[in-house]
Design a protein around this motif. Sequence first.
Motif, PDB file in Angstrom:
ATOM      1  N   THR A  25      -2.692   1.574  -4.753  1.00  0.00           N
ATOM      2  CA  THR A  25      -3.207   0.665  -3.855  1.00  0.00           C
ATOM      3  C   THR A  25      -3.934   1.265  -2.790  1.00  0.00           C
ATOM      4  N   ILE A  41       5.260  -2.874   2.851  1.00  0.00           N
ATOM      5  CA  ILE A  41       4.855  -2.809   1.644  1.00  0.00           C
ATOM      6  C   ILE A  41       6.088  -3.225   0.650  1.00  0.00           C
ATOM      7  N   LEU A  73      -2.005  -4.859  -3.904  1.00  0.00           N
ATOM      8  CA  LEU A  73      -0.529  -4.515  -4.191  1.00  0.00           C
ATOM      9  C   LEU A  73      -0.212  -5.094  -5.475  1.00  0.00           C
TER      10      LEU A  73
END
Length: 492
Positions: free
Chosen positions: A84, A66, A109
């Motif tokens: 997200t 991430i 994202l």
Amino acid sequence: MSAGQQPVADRYITVIGLEVHAQLLTKSKMFCSCNAGYANQQPNTTVCPVCLGLPGALPVINRRAIEFTVMTGIALHCEIADTTRFDRKNYFYPDLMKNYQISQYDMPLCRRGWLDVDVSGQTRRIGITRVHLEEDTARLTHRSEGGRPYSLVDVNRAGTPLMEIVSEPDIRTPEEARQYLIKLRSILQFLGVSTGSMEDGSFRCDANISLMPIGAERFGAKVEIKNMNSFRSVFRALDHEVERQTKALDSGERIVQETRGWDDDRGTTVSQRTKEYAHDYRYFPEPDLPPLQLTREWVDEIRTRLPELQDAARERFVGTLGLSRYDAEVLSASRAMVAYFDAALAAHPGNAKGIANWITNDLYAALNATGIGIDECRLAPGGLAELVRLIDAGTISTTIAKTVFEEAFRTGRSPVEIVRERGLVQVSDAAAIGAVVDQVLAAHANVVQDYLGGKTQALGFLVGQVMRRMKGKANPGIVNRLLTERIGQPRA
Ligand code: ADP
Ligand code: ZN
Ligand code: MG
């Protein structure tokens, strides 16, 4: 430019959008703790119930993946989502262990960014639609034995994190597409999130392309090209497709939306299948993963420690350090190069130009000649700085410095030590040099006469003779001065 491109310019506009998949350099996989570095592993050894898709196994999101994606989104000027979500993309293929891939659909994202690309002196801004995360699939190897085809499945790659970067259809030429990829790869490499290698498949590109008549209001049907494994083949595939679609449209054919594969040997694209649509995948939210909230603090913290990118490094070298465009280009070629230069400069901050020269000339040549990368170079940046400091202090001449450099590059030993041990310290003592100058003048009286008679190049010979007798260690400035003082002016 190929013959096929010329007529396009006045009848059709080329529209290109690229989808890039980049493998992330995380230690573990996207949703389990298996090793993500499968390159040197035995097949099917870095696997667990999660990435094997066994029933009941539950995924856990890799925080580092991430973070890498957020870093990329920030570098591409995207909006970073507050919330997200992961979705299931359903399809059936032997490389997909669960019969679905965990991906992102409508809540990626990162969204709405851009990337500036320079093409023939002009800057073109290419929109970035989205950057999202998904998991890679298993790797299939197709074989045949006695005419019987079969396939091998290696699950090691399944579940490794894959970041997808989708561009807007803003690209207008194959060359712009190539430059976009070069720029994007550089960003990923400087961020340290991916190796960006197309050859080994850690940076893959699918290219979408359509043509529309000038003046048309809507884009034409797009063709998606797959199976390119170098920047050059992306360029060639697009160039070929411009030509093919131009011919088709000119002869009144309709372009159908389809996927075509690039055949590098034949230099042509081949129809693979007509395009599937999003609804074919029956996307739905991944029930085993809750939506992910990103705090603004975390995103801002990532933003503040984003490393310097290539363009910024190049500008700093020119703007702040006053280096030439050429030097700045070489020194910003890779993150490792920038790090090397900056470390050397930190060790000897007084002479950026001197350090830059040694890196772009001798070191660069030595690395190329030996095939060693800057990150494996034995001569540490501190060692190179030492060498330049020895020259700047007048301890060694630049001629001797070449000898010292060669040994330091080969062995990684400290230049100061090499100079001390081999007695290479430059002689600047005027009395010692003067004695040798007198010997040389006496031994070459005829050359002195030539010089006085107007043959000025004769001085170089005399300097060379002094240097030779002093094994290259004499300070050349002092040798020159003493020689001209003692001989006097040539007759005009
Ligand atoms: P799909 O639903 O087929 O995946 P997307 O709209 O998601 O299509 O777009 C995928 C990629 O194709 C994007 O990079 C986009 O910029 C590009 N693209 C979309 N339409 C066109 C077009 N008409 N011509 C060329 N590229 C296009
Ligand atoms: Zn696993
Ligand atoms: Mg799409």
